[in-house]
Design an enzyme around this catalytic site. Structure first.
Site, PDB file in Angstrom:
ATOM      1  N   HIS A  58       0.866  -1.671  -0.375  1.00 18.39           N
ATOM      2  CA  HIS A  58       0.453  -0.169   0.200  1.00 18.39           C
ATOM      3  C   HIS A  58       0.684   1.230   0.335  1.00 18.39           C
ATOM      4  CE1 HIS A  58      -3.899  -1.926   1.705  1.00 18.39           C
ATOM      5  NE2 HIS A  58      -3.197  -2.945   0.420  1.00 18.39           N
ATOM      6  N   GLU A  60       0.940   4.066   1.983  1.00 14.82           N
ATOM      7  CA  GLU A  60       1.469   4.543   3.479  1.00 14.82           C
ATOM      8  C   GLU A  60       2.547   2.802   3.395  1.00 14.82           C
ATOM      9  OE1 GLU A  60      -1.188   3.169   2.020  1.00 14.82           O
ATOM     10  OE2 GLU A  60      -2.867   4.693   3.554  1.00 14.82           O
ATOM     11  N   CYS A  88      -5.925   2.168   5.807  1.00 10.80           N
ATOM     12  CA  CYS A  88      -6.539   0.662   6.081  1.00 10.80           C
ATOM     13  C   CYS A  88      -6.164   0.396   7.546  1.00 10.80           C
ATOM     14  CB  CYS A  88      -6.550   0.005   4.906  1.00 10.80           C
ATOM     15  SG  CYS A  88      -4.810  -0.725   4.766  1.00 10.80           S
ATOM     16  N   CYS A  91      -2.094  -0.817   7.274  1.00 14.28           N
ATOM     17  CA  CYS A  91      -1.742   1.079   7.356  1.00 14.28           C
ATOM     18  C   CYS A  91      -1.696   1.719   8.770  1.00 14.28           C
ATOM     19  CB  CYS A  91      -2.168   2.089   6.190  1.00 14.28           C
ATOM     20  SG  CYS A  91      -1.774   1.383   4.325  1.00 14.28           S
TER      21      CYS A  91
HETATM   22 ZN   LIG Z   1      -3.612   0.505   3.163  1.00 14.13          ZN
END
Ligand SMILES: [Zn+2]
Length: 160
Positions: A58, A60, A88, A91
């Site tokens: 992801h 992040e 999310c 993250c």
């Molecule tokens: Zn994420």
């Protein structure tokens, strides 16, 4: 006092959004993030899940990995994460582990859900309302705590 002024915050968020938009045409997911370390350096990340076949890539997480590598430090205390979309649970957990102190995001989980992403669903799992998504079972063995014993007894450990 916040690390960055409102004007700076908006600029970093706009940078994350630009990264996200560019990443779409580069073949990645529509997510971008930057980690700003206390020295003012900006470490960029974009979603690379499909490009790298890495479900944890992801934006992040990629930005956190880059910030940690660039600063040669797993502890990013005093840093700030800016994300094009609400981080999310993965993250957020990575952000906690990195000891990043503040998070700002632009779009939210509902916008992500409308674009076909599962963030909102995973939040329900962590809220305890969708346990069937992933059964996790505690399976204690005699040796369960042995790794911790080894850790406590290892004089050369690097605490984190
Ligand atoms: Zn994420």
């Amino acid at each position: 006092m916040p690390a960055h002024s409102e004007e700076q915050r908006n600029e970093y968020l706009e940078q994350a959004i630009r990264l996200a938009i560019r990443n779409v045409s580069d073949g990645g997911g529509p997510f971008g993030a930057v980690v700003v370390t206390p020295d003012g350096a900006v470490h960029e990340g974009v979603n690379r899940v499909t490009l790298d076949n890495d479900p944890t890539a992801h934006a992040e997480v990629v930005a956190i990995r880059r910030a940690a590598a660039d600063t040669a430090n797993f502890d990013l205390t005093g840093s700030v994460l800016y994300a094009s979309c609400e981080p999310c649970p993965l993250c957020l957990s990575a952000t906690l582990w990195a000891r990043i102190g503040n998070v700002y995001y632009a779009a939210d989980r509902h916008g992500a859900a409308r674009a076909g992403f599962d963030d909102a669903l995973f939040y329900e799992y962590f809220a305890g309302t969708r346990p069937e998504l992933l059964p996790v079972e505690h399976t204690p063995l005699t040796a369960s705590d042995s790794p911790f014993e080894a850790w406590r007894n290892y004089a050369g450990r690097v605490d984190y």
